[in-house]
Scaffold this active site. Structure first.
Site, short mmCIF file in Angstrom:
data_model
loop_
_atom_site.label_atom_id
_atom_site.label_comp_id
_atom_site.label_asym_id
_atom_site.label_seq_id
_atom_site.Cartn_x
_atom_site.Cartn_y
_atom_site.Cartn_z
N CYS A 207 0.87 -1.19 0.00
CA CYS A 207 0.00 0.00 0.00
C CYS A 207 0.90 1.23 0.00
CB CYS A 207 -0.91 0.01 1.22
SG CYS A 207 -1.78 -1.54 1.52
N GLY A 212 6.17 7.39 1.01
CA GLY A 212 6.95 7.78 2.17
C GLY A 212 7.72 6.63 2.79
N ASP A 231 -0.03 -0.02 -5.37
CA ASP A 231 -1.20 0.67 -4.86
C ASP A 231 -2.32 0.53 -5.89
OD1 ASP A 231 -1.30 2.78 -2.33
OD2 ASP A 231 -2.95 3.05 -3.74
N ASP A 279 1.03 -1.20 4.97
CA ASP A 279 0.72 0.08 5.63
C ASP A 279 -0.72 0.40 5.22
OD1 ASP A 279 0.82 2.50 6.92
OD2 ASP A 279 2.00 3.49 5.36
N CYS A 332 -2.10 3.68 11.08
CA CYS A 332 -2.01 4.91 11.88
C CYS A 332 -3.34 5.12 12.60
CB CYS A 332 -1.64 6.11 11.01
SG CYS A 332 -2.65 6.35 9.54
#
Length: 391
Positions: A207, A212, A231, A279, A332
């Site tokens: 992903c 980053g 992605d 991620d 996150c």
């Protein structure tokens, strides 16, 4: 701009942000940038003051407010200088009516607060979720040394435990350092360390988005090995390669995947990756310091869809890891349904796999992984788990 004009500009922006949150539109930062791009008369001090007002109002309102004016009235209720901006001047908002209601103050929508508390957060941990975040950088050691970069930035501070990280005041201009640094929260840098990526490895970033963590992985690997960055979002993935080239990274290949048909485009990577990083898309409850309006975008239905997507991505990732390899799962989010619950479900469905809790110098043990929080770690909030496939 007069104080009243600044207040009115903040109200107009808040109206756009409220509408975008309800309709799944652009992020607040994007809307602020667009607003001032068409208002060249606003100087830097005006832009800064308006932005401060906007984000102060967004942080003040836990629930999505009915309007920008209602949100700004909440700020005016506790700040006489802001209240004075409702002066009825030609470019300012009309005076506050005796029967006008301000938006309610709060940390987050009630249903989300209940989930956060059920996930073990309360008190200072909750309040820290909407504090203003600093600006964190990751120095690209392929192009520069942290000390060299720090010398060019007033007030730059090293972050203990992250040798490539620097912390600055929010709003610091780092555009001149493109290629030498990446803007990346210290927590994001820390959870990337959980991958234990090494030179010569074969890695899939499932992903990757704008890249980053892909770029951080490449730096950990000393630009030696192979990284496949994937992605399903063409626009985000398209931004990755120019960033990689600017950073001097040559080991990254990108691949656009079709949603729900991802494995069809990854045949040569089945049972072949030393490491797969997931991620995953998530609620973003750990990033409210930077994106406080995200509290207004989430709904129980959207959260349910995200949890289903995360489980789907974990199943795909398991197909790519070679025997003895590792799958690192990151969100996150601080909600257990997106973190510990996903890991428990995965391990129950994949006999022989085992959790290998990361040791990264940040976070606290949380079930079979680690959880980083703004209050404890001074970073964005994350859950990270490292899962090993049996040999």
């Amino acid at each position: 701009m007069t104080p009243g004009a600044r207040t009115q500009a903040a109200i107009e922006l808040l109206d756009q942000i409220v509408a975008a949150a309800a309709e799944g539109g652009a992020a607040a930062d994007t809307l602020v940038g667009r607003y001032f791009a068409t208002r060249r008369y606003a100087g830097s001090k005006d832009r800064r003051a308006v932005r401060e007002l906007v984000y102060r109002a967004v942080r003040r309102c836990g629930e999505r407010p009915p309007s920008g004016r209602a949100a700004m009235l909440a700020v005016a209720g506790e700040d006489g200088d802001v209240a004075a901006g409702f002066d009825g001047s030609p470019h300012g908002p009309s005076p506050i009516g005796a029967d006008e209601r301000a938006a309610k103050a709060g940390l987050a929508p009630r249903w989300l607060l209940d989930l956060l508390r059920a996930s073990g957060l309360d008190g200072d941990e909750l309040h820290a979720l909407i504090e203003r975040a600093p600006l964190d950088l990751r120095v690209n050691r392929l192009r520069a040394e942290p000390g060299e970069v720090a010398a060019r930035l007033e007030g730059a501070r090293a972050i203990e435990g992250l040798p490539d990280a620097l912390r600055l005041s929010a709003g610091t201009d780092v555009a001149s350092l493109a290629g030498l640094v990446e803007v990346q929260d210290a927590g994001s840098q820390a959870v990337t360390l959980a991958t234990l990526a090494r030179p010569g490895g074969r890695v899939v970033d499932l992903c990757a988005g704008g890249g980053g963590k892909t770029l951080a992985l490449a730096a950990m690997m000393a630009n030696d090995g192979a990284i496949l960055a994937c992605d399903t979002d063409r626009g985000r993935l398209r931004r990755l390669m120019p960033r990689a080239e600017g950073a001097g990274i040559t080991i990254v290949e990108t691949r656009l995947l079709n949603p729900n048909r991802e494995l069809e485009l990854l045949p040569e990577w089945r049972d072949a990756a030393d490491l797969v990083l997931v991620d995953a898309p998530c609620s973003g409850t750990g990033t409210w310091r930077r994106n406080p309006e995200a509290r207004w975008r989430l709904s129980p239905e959207r959260l349910e869809r995200l949890v289903a997507t995360q489980a789907h991505l974990l199943r795909i990732a398991a197909e790519l890891v070679l025997p003895g390899g590792a799958l690192v799962y990151v969100v996150c989010s601080l909600l257990d349904g997106e973190g510990r619950g996903q890991v428990q479900t995965f391990l129950a469905a994949h006999p022989g796999w085992a959790a290998d809790r990361p040791k990264i110098g940040f976070g606290r043990p949380h079930c079979l992984g680690l959880r980083l929080t703004p209050a404890h770690d001074r970073t964005d909030g994350f859950f990270v788990a490292r899962l090993k496939r049996p040999c």
